[in-house]
Design an enzyme around this catalytic site. Structure first.
Site, short mmCIF file in Angstrom:
data_model
loop_
_atom_site.label_atom_id
_atom_site.label_comp_id
_atom_site.label_asym_id
_atom_site.label_seq_id
_atom_site.Cartn_x
_atom_site.Cartn_y
_atom_site.Cartn_z
CB VAL A 189 -14.24 70.72 -11.28
CG1 VAL A 189 -12.85 70.76 -10.65
CG2 VAL A 189 -14.22 69.88 -12.55
CB ALA A 190 -17.69 74.13 -8.75
CD GLU A 217 -22.74 80.84 -4.97
OE1 GLU A 217 -22.12 80.13 -4.15
OE2 GLU A 217 -22.25 81.82 -5.55
CG LEU A 218 -20.86 75.26 -5.52
CD1 LEU A 218 -19.74 75.10 -4.51
CD2 LEU A 218 -21.00 74.00 -6.37
CE LYS A 269 -13.54 67.43 -2.60
NZ LYS A 269 -13.97 68.29 -3.74
N PRO A 326 -8.61 62.62 -6.48
CG PRO A 326 -8.69 64.55 -7.75
CD PRO A 326 -9.51 63.72 -6.81
CB VAL A 327 -3.12 62.38 -4.11
CG1 VAL A 327 -3.54 60.96 -3.77
CG2 VAL A 327 -2.37 62.40 -5.44
CE1 TYR A 331 -11.10 70.49 -0.03
CE2 TYR A 331 -9.58 68.79 0.74
CZ TYR A 331 -10.24 69.43 -0.29
OH TYR A 331 -10.06 69.00 -1.59
NE ARG A 366 -19.00 81.76 -5.40
CZ ARG A 366 -18.50 82.09 -4.22
NH1 ARG A 366 -17.28 81.70 -3.89
NH2 ARG A 366 -19.20 82.80 -3.36
#
Length: 346
Positions: free
Chosen positions: A85-86, A65-66, A166, A191-192, A162, A37
């Site tokens: 990944v971001a 930037e997302l 996701k 992923p956990v 959150y 960023r």
């Protein structure tokens, strides 16, 4: 595949998972472009990554930037693959859920649309078991969650901002693929809780639990439990999912095994006796944890996990891509060891 002439964009390269993916890609001979960023972070993250690879000259950077679609069109230009990944992350509950949901969803959409436009071959997106195991089986202890499950975001009691971010972001990514006529492929990784070597003082939130144990912040062991996986194995699965044809169009759970907090404390206590007195010696009643959560935002954000055991089936990743994660004890001890070496323990 000629790796030396293959360029991979790693979004969120300054993050815990992103930096480990970049290191493994560089060590395998790929050309890596990392997005961040703020360009002011370039020098510091490059210094960190350079400690773990001799191919630092194959690393370049781009600012993105997302929520800014145009920045991703530039970032994906000339790229063969994308490791997306971001994603926004918060150690405590945000004031409004859109602080996480909007950038997560728009980021996934913007990256995928730009990748399609620029002829990227495949995008591997880091999702989470947060998009799989909540709001439907209520922490069922007898049946494992698989990639066929989706979190029910309408269940507000069993989901947090959150978790909802996701889920919404991953569904948005698959929706982009559905409505676009493209040869590009998508794979999502779930992923956990991600443990393993912390590379710098700015580390992932999953490691915070191990830090709290080493700092002696737990008067007793709460009835919290979660599945864990080593960050190096997350990076390995992400790269396998990029390289192997069988991964195209798949969701892949990334999990090594489940532990209660009391079990994690025992693992750390045995390896680091100098911290033995800081480890919780008895179980903390649920009512005491709830009382503590009133004053501690981090505890409050995971309050819904009290007493629940969510089990995630990793057999698809193991059988389809021959992925073999290291054991949970190694992942947890690597976390503790790196936190100590980084001088992050009180």
């Amino acid at each position: 595949m000629d790796k030396s002439n293959t360029k991979v964009l790693v979004t969120g390269i300054t993050g815990f998972i992103g930096s480990h993916i970049a290191i493994q890609l560089l060590n395998e001979g790929y050309q890596v472009r990392g997005s961040l960023r703020n360009a002011q972070r370039i020098a510091s993250i490059k210094e960190v990554i350079a400690q773990y690879t001799s191919h630092i000259d194959n690393l370049s950077f781009v600012e993105a930037e997302l929520t800014q679609a145009q920045s991703w069109e530039a970032a994906t230009q000339g790229v063969d693959y994308v490791q997306h990944v971001a994603s926004p992350l918060s150690a405590s509950l945000p004031k409004h859920e859109d602080e996480l949901i909007v950038p997560a969803k728009e980021g996934a959409e913007n990256v995928l649309r730009a990748a399609i436009k620029n002829g990227v071959k495949r995008v591997v997106m880091t999702s989470s078991v947060a998009a799989i195991g909540y709001g439907n089986m209520k922490g069922n202890t007898t049946k494992a969650y698989t990639e066929a499950h989706w979190t029910d975001i309408q269940d507000r009691k069993d989901t947090t901002p959150y978790i909802r971010s996701k889920t919404i972001a991953e569904k948005a990514a698959w929706q982009v693929m559905e409505v676009n006529d493209t040869r590009m492929e998508l794979v999502t990784i779930q992923p956990v809780a991600v443990m393993g070597p912390v590379l710098e003082k700015d580390y992932g939130t999953s490691a915070e639990l191990v830090k709290k144990l080493l700092d002696g912040d737990f008067p007793g062991a709460p009835k919290f439990g979660f599945s864990v996986v080593d960050v190096r194995d997350v990076a390995d699965l992400q790269i396998k999912a990029m390289e192997q044809p069988e991964a195209a169009g798949q969701r892949l759970i990334c999990n090594a095994g489940f532990h209660w907090v009391s079990e994690i404390a025992e693992i750390i206590r045995e390896k680091y006796p100098q911290y033995k007195k800081r480890m919780p010696k008895f179980s903390l009643p649920n009512f005491a944890v709830k009382l503590f959560g009133i004053f501690d935002p981090a505890t409050r954000s995971v309050m819904n996990e009290l007493g629940k055991k969510r089990v995630f089936d990793n057999s698809k990743a193991v059988n389809t891509l021959d992925w073999q994660p290291r054991n949970t004890q190694e992942a947890l001890l690597a976390t503790a060891d790196s936190l100590i070496k980084q001088g992050l323990i009180k």
